[in-house]
Design a protein around this motif. Structure first.
Motif, PDB file in Angstrom:
ATOM      1  N   GLY A 245       0.841  -1.190   0.000  1.00 41.32           N
ATOM      2  CA  GLY A 245       0.000   0.000   0.000  1.00 41.32           C
ATOM      3  C   GLY A 245       0.877   1.241   0.000  1.00 41.32           C
ATOM      4  N   VAL A 246       0.516   2.201  -0.846  1.00 45.32           N
ATOM      5  CA  VAL A 246       1.290   3.452  -0.933  1.00 45.32           C
ATOM      6  C   VAL A 246       0.354   4.623  -0.634  1.00 45.32           C
ATOM      7  CG1 VAL A 246       2.562   4.991  -2.479  1.00 45.32           C
ATOM      8  CG2 VAL A 246       2.917   2.521  -2.622  1.00 45.32           C
ATOM      9  N   ASP A 247       0.743   5.413   0.344  1.00 44.28           N
ATOM     10  CA  ASP A 247      -0.008   6.618   0.702  1.00 44.28           C
ATOM     11  C   ASP A 247       0.981   7.772   0.621  1.00 44.28           C
ATOM     12  OD1 ASP A 247      -1.074   8.812   2.152  1.00 44.28           O
ATOM     13  OD2 ASP A 247      -2.353   7.467   3.321  1.00 44.28           O
ATOM     14  N   LEU A 252       6.254  11.812   3.311  1.00 45.70           N
ATOM     15  CA  LEU A 252       6.380  13.211   3.736  1.00 45.70           C
ATOM     16  C   LEU A 252       6.709  13.352   5.210  1.00 45.70           C
ATOM     17  CD1 LEU A 252       3.323  14.644   1.767  1.00 45.70           C
ATOM     18  CD2 LEU A 252       5.725  14.577   1.073  1.00 45.70           C
ATOM     19  N   ARG A 253       6.642  12.235   5.942  1.00 47.16           N
ATOM     20  CA  ARG A 253       6.994  12.303   7.374  1.00 47.16           C
ATOM     21  C   ARG A 253       8.493  12.542   7.558  1.00 47.16           C
ATOM     22  NH1 ARG A 253       3.641   6.923   8.711  1.00 47.16           N
ATOM     23  NH2 ARG A 253       1.557   7.779   8.531  1.00 47.16           N
ATOM     24  N   VAL A 254       9.266  12.190   6.542  1.00 53.39           N
ATOM     25  CA  VAL A 254      10.721  12.417   6.651  1.00 53.39           C
ATOM     26  C   VAL A 254      10.989  13.885   6.358  1.00 53.39           C
ATOM     27  CG1 VAL A 254      12.982  11.770   5.739  1.00 53.39           C
ATOM     28  CG2 VAL A 254      11.139  10.065   5.860  1.00 53.39           C
ATOM     29  N   GLY A 258       9.190  16.372   1.374  1.00 47.62           N
ATOM     30  CA  GLY A 258       8.106  17.031   0.642  1.00 47.62           C
ATOM     31  C   GLY A 258       8.624  18.132  -0.257  1.00 47.62           C
ATOM     32  N   THR A 259       9.416  19.018   0.309  1.00 43.76           N
ATOM     33  CA  THR A 259       9.959  20.133  -0.484  1.00 43.76           C
ATOM     34  C   THR A 259      10.867  19.615  -1.597  1.00 43.76           C
ATOM     35  OG1 THR A 259       9.821  21.646   1.380  1.00 43.76           O
ATOM     36  CG2 THR A 259      11.347  22.245  -0.362  1.00 43.76           C
TER      37      THR A 259
END
Ligand SMILES: NC(=O)c1ccc[n+]([C@@H]2O[C@H](COP(=O)([O-])OP(=O)(O)OC[C@H]3O[C@@H](n4cnc5c(N)ncnc54)[C@H](OP(=O)(O)O)[C@@H]3O)[C@@H](O)[C@H]2O)c1
Length: 308
Positions: A245-247, A252-254, A258-259
């Protein structure tokens, strides 16, 4: 400020709401454009009205983050709310980890089509690991995520990408790229080293039967209503294959990811290597009509609204 909200009648309307109050780690963006994704349709149904909508945004930073992180005031940016803030609004407060500068030459409308879909496509393709020479299948390839996933797989070195389409006529909605071919569900011929499933249900069931030994099926979808099943003796007929599963919120928690990923997506788009295929740009008071069109599957590529 004004923002788009769902109504009890099942539509959307522009209403007056309070301005967002940024945390010290957030910038405030004066939004100019936002895209309409399937996730917005899902949210409009799942959350009781009135509920504010939107996942993606492009615009200009009008207030830098108080903690000194992120872009300065006046920077043109794209951003992803990860479901934590509505973006179909005149002002949007986002964590600085979820925004990136828009390079010169990339329009706000194209930038706004990248965050949610691009991050999902990126993570779906990355789930396949080293893709040089790989055979890749993208289901739901004509959607906003699928179009980007097909292009990213080729950029990552896939030998071939098959874009699953719902009918032969829908093949025209795919980008024209060397290495990308369209096929309906019945025409699909495996095995595939990576399958990025963007539909679910019976399509995912079929996809599981097409994965190569040791291959990966990445499931991202919330589209089909029915439940997928794992074929009997799948473990024996597809040894070493994995279903994951990919969410797109997980990576983005790392810190910094995200940037970094948004910057890469924007740079690829600015240099012409990645195209979200924005097919419709309309004023934001037409968001309801566009959502209905998406629901009826009358849209190809991405629809973008201009925030007034
Ligand atoms: N896990 C994550 O992090 C994540 C992030 C973003 C999106 N998603 C999910 O990824 C999927 C694709 O998103 P998207 O924004 O690309 O969607 P989209 O633009 O609406 O595209 C949907 C695609 O699925 C096809 N499709 C097949 N059966 C369908 C059905 N019963 N209803 C609607 N479409 C159907 C469409 O084909 P036609 O050409 O025939 O219309 C189209 O290719 C969605 O399930 C979305 O929720 C997941």
């Amino acid at each position: 400020m004004r923002a788009i909200s769902t109504t009890p009648q099942g539509g959307v309307e522009i209403i007056e709401v309070a301005d967002p109050q940024p945390t010290p780690h957030q910038v405030v963006i004066a939004a100019t454009a936002a895209s309409i994704a399937r996730g917005d349709l899902n949210t409009s149904r799942l959350r009781p009205p009135p509920s504010l909508l939107g996942l993606d945004v492009a615009g200009v930073v009008v207030r830098a983050a108080a903690d000194g992180s992120g872009p300065a005031e006046g920077t043109r940016v794209l951003g992803y709310s990860a479901g934590n803030a509505p973006t179909w609004a005149q002002r949007v407060a986002l964590d600085t980890d979820l925004v990136a500068p828009v390079p010169d030459g990339l329009s706000d409308e194209t930038a706004a089509a990248l965050p949610n879909s691009g991050l999902a496509a990126f993570d779906g393709v990355a789930a396949g690991g080293f893709l040089l020479g790989a055979r890749v299948l993208i289901t739901g390839a004509t959607g906003g995520v699928g179009i980007l996933a097909a292009q990213l797989a080729l950029l990552a070195g896939a030998a071939s990408v098959t874009g699953q389409v719902s009918s032969p006529a829908r093949a025209s909605a795919l980008p024209r790229l060397d290495g990308l071919t369209a096929a309906t569900l019945d025409e699909l011929q495996g095995p595939f080293d990576l399958i990025v499933d963007l539909i679910g249900g019976d399509v995912l069931t079929r996809a599981l039967s097409l994965v190569a030994e040791g291959g990966t099926v990445a499931s991202l979808s919330q589209t089909a209503d029915e439940t997928a099943t794992v074929p009997r003796f799948w473990f024996a007929t597809h040894p070493g294959a994995r279903l994951i599963g990919v969410d797109n919120r997980v990576a983005l928690r790392v810190p910094g990811v995200g940037t970094r990923h948004l910057t890469l997506l924007a740079q690829l788009a600015a240099s012409g290597q990645l195209d979200p295929m924005v097919s419709t740009v309309a004023p934001w008071d037409q968001a309801g009509d566009l959502m209905a069109k998406m629901d009826r599957r009358e849209l190809s590529g991405r629809a973008v609204i201009r925030i007034a």
